[in-house]
Write a protein that holds these residues in place. Structure first.
Motif, PDB file in Angstrom:
ATOM      1  N   THR A 105       0.818  -1.224   0.000  1.00  0.00           N
ATOM      2  CA  THR A 105       0.000   0.000   0.000  1.00  0.00           C
ATOM      3  C   THR A 105       0.848   1.270   0.000  1.00  0.00           C
ATOM      4  O   THR A 105       0.317   2.372  -0.004  1.00  0.00           O
ATOM      5  CB  THR A 105      -0.887   0.025   1.258  1.00  0.00           C
ATOM      6  N   HIS A 106       2.164   1.107   0.047  1.00  0.00           N
ATOM      7  CA  HIS A 106       3.060   2.265   0.095  1.00  0.00           C
ATOM      8  C   HIS A 106       3.990   2.256  -1.119  1.00  0.00           C
ATOM      9  O   HIS A 106       4.379   1.189  -1.589  1.00  0.00           O
ATOM     10  CB  HIS A 106       3.913   2.229   1.368  1.00  0.00           C
ATOM     11  N   THR A 107       4.377   3.450  -1.570  1.00  0.00           N
ATOM     12  CA  THR A 107       5.354   3.521  -2.658  1.00  0.00           C
ATOM     13  C   THR A 107       6.705   3.021  -2.146  1.00  0.00           C
ATOM     14  O   THR A 107       6.903   2.869  -0.939  1.00  0.00           O
ATOM     15  CB  THR A 107       5.543   4.962  -3.169  1.00  0.00           C
ATOM     16  N   ILE A 108       7.621   2.803  -3.090  1.00  0.00           N
ATOM     17  CA  ILE A 108       8.963   2.354  -2.705  1.00  0.00           C
ATOM     18  C   ILE A 108       9.617   3.399  -1.791  1.00  0.00           C
ATOM     19  O   ILE A 108      10.189   3.063  -0.759  1.00  0.00           O
ATOM     20  CB  ILE A 108       9.821   2.119  -3.973  1.00  0.00           C
ATOM     21  N   ALA A 139      16.574   4.754  -8.678  1.00  0.00           N
ATOM     22  CA  ALA A 139      16.173   6.150  -8.446  1.00  0.00           C
ATOM     23  C   ALA A 139      14.891   6.505  -9.205  1.00  0.00           C
ATOM     24  O   ALA A 139      14.054   7.270  -8.706  1.00  0.00           O
ATOM     25  CB  ALA A 139      17.310   7.079  -8.849  1.00  0.00           C
ATOM     26  N   ASP A 140      14.716   5.936 -10.387  1.00  0.00           N
ATOM     27  CA  ASP A 140      13.544   6.280 -11.195  1.00  0.00           C
ATOM     28  C   ASP A 140      12.320   5.411 -10.878  1.00  0.00           C
ATOM     29  O   ASP A 140      11.302   5.493 -11.558  1.00  0.00           O
ATOM     30  CB  ASP A 140      13.886   6.169 -12.681  1.00  0.00           C
ATOM     31  N   ARG A 141      12.420   4.572  -9.850  1.00  0.00           N
ATOM     32  CA  ARG A 141      11.290   3.708  -9.480  1.00  0.00           C
ATOM     33  C   ARG A 141      10.697   4.079  -8.118  1.00  0.00           C
ATOM     34  O   ARG A 141       9.743   3.466  -7.660  1.00  0.00           O
ATOM     35  CB  ARG A 141      11.751   2.239  -9.400  1.00  0.00           C
ATOM     36  N   LEU A 142      11.284   5.075  -7.474  1.00  0.00           N
ATOM     37  CA  LEU A 142      10.936   5.361  -6.080  1.00  0.00           C
ATOM     38  C   LEU A 142       9.475   5.756  -5.878  1.00  0.00           C
ATOM     39  O   LEU A 142       8.904   5.518  -4.822  1.00  0.00           O
ATOM     40  CB  LEU A 142      11.862   6.468  -5.525  1.00  0.00           C
TER      41      LEU A 142
END
Ligand SMILES: Nc1ncnc2c1ncn2[C@@H]1O[C@H](COP(=O)(O)OP(=O)(O)O)[C@@H](O)[C@H]1O
Ligand SMILES: [Mg+2]
Length: 226
Positions: free
Chosen positions: A92-95, A127-130
């Motif tokens: 339920t949370h972003t990286i 870095a681009d997936r956070l």
């Protein structure tokens, strides 16, 4: 320094660990190998005091892990960054939020979170997936994210339990290279695996577990010590 002195762990009739002794110095990169059920995960769970040994003593530097009071356990866990085969990221949370949670638990001021999350995100190559959620990442990216979460609180040791277990070979190799780089940058890294391919590529110390016993340790100096 992480030291096990004659550690045994029993669950009823089952002996998960049987008189295991070793000492891992700061800066080592150790592979703990062994088939399923050999006792690898039990070592990690003892180190982070998920449970106590039935016999023996465990030390993290000068701290006796088995004697820790309950309220001191969170501090211990911040020194050992645990990485699991199944990532253990909150869906339920972003990286970025998953990584920041580790900072929140440690009590790091919120104004530092963004910079520290970006720093470890860069370090592990996501870095681009956070800003994405776990369901949007590949297995290799998820494992990089869980390594970032372990790293962000700057632990002394990274202990990765079968981190490549769910990954194809090429992706697994990338994760092992990342762990090697983290080791080269000064951290103690301990990795468990049952994968023979990974053992072939590893140049450092190898400890082999079988049915709860440490049957081989390429660090001869410590093998002779007992
Ligand atoms: N909480 C538990 N209760 C009962 N038995 C357990 C528990 N945890 C581990 N074991 C047993 O201890 C042995 C070692 O398990 P584990 O440390 O998970 O091995 P590995 O990680 O090498 O596969 C296995 O026989 C396992 O079934
Ligand atoms: Mg295991």
């Amino acid at each position: 320094m992480l030291e096990f002195k004659s550690v045994s762990k029993r669950f009823g009739q089952i002996t998960a660990l049987d008189d295991v002794s070793f000492r891992i110095e700061d800066g080592e990169f150790v592979l703990i190998i062994g088939t399923s059920g050999a006792g690898k995960t039990s070592i990690l769970r003892l180190v982070v005091r998920e449970f106590a040994p039935s016999e023996g003593e465990i030390y993290l530097d000068d701290v006796s892990v088995h004697d820790l009071r309950k309220r001191d356990v969170p501090k211990l866990r911040q020194q050992v960054g645990a990485v699991f085969q199944d990532f253990k990221l909150l869906p339920t949370h972003t990286i970025a939020e998953n990584i920041a949670l580790a900072l929140a638990v440690k009590g790091v001021p919120q104004r530092e979170w963004e910079e520290r999350v970006e720093h470890v995100g860069n370090l592990v190559g996501i870095a681009d997936r956070l800003h994405l959620f776990p369901s949007q990442l590949s297995g290799g990216e998820l494992q990089r994210a869980s390594i970032a979460r372990a790293l962000v609180v700057n632990p002394k040791i990274i202990f990765a339990d079968e981190p490549t277990g769910n990954l194809d070979w090429e992706t697994a190799e990338g994760i092992m290279k990342l762990l090697a780089r983290i080791n080269q940058e000064g951290k103690t890294v301990i990795v468990t695996t049952h994968n023979r391919e990974i053992i072939k590529e590893h140049k450092g110390r190898v400890m082999e577990m079988k049915k709860g016993k440490l049957i081989k340790d390429t660090n001869k100096k410590h093998e002779k010590a007992d």
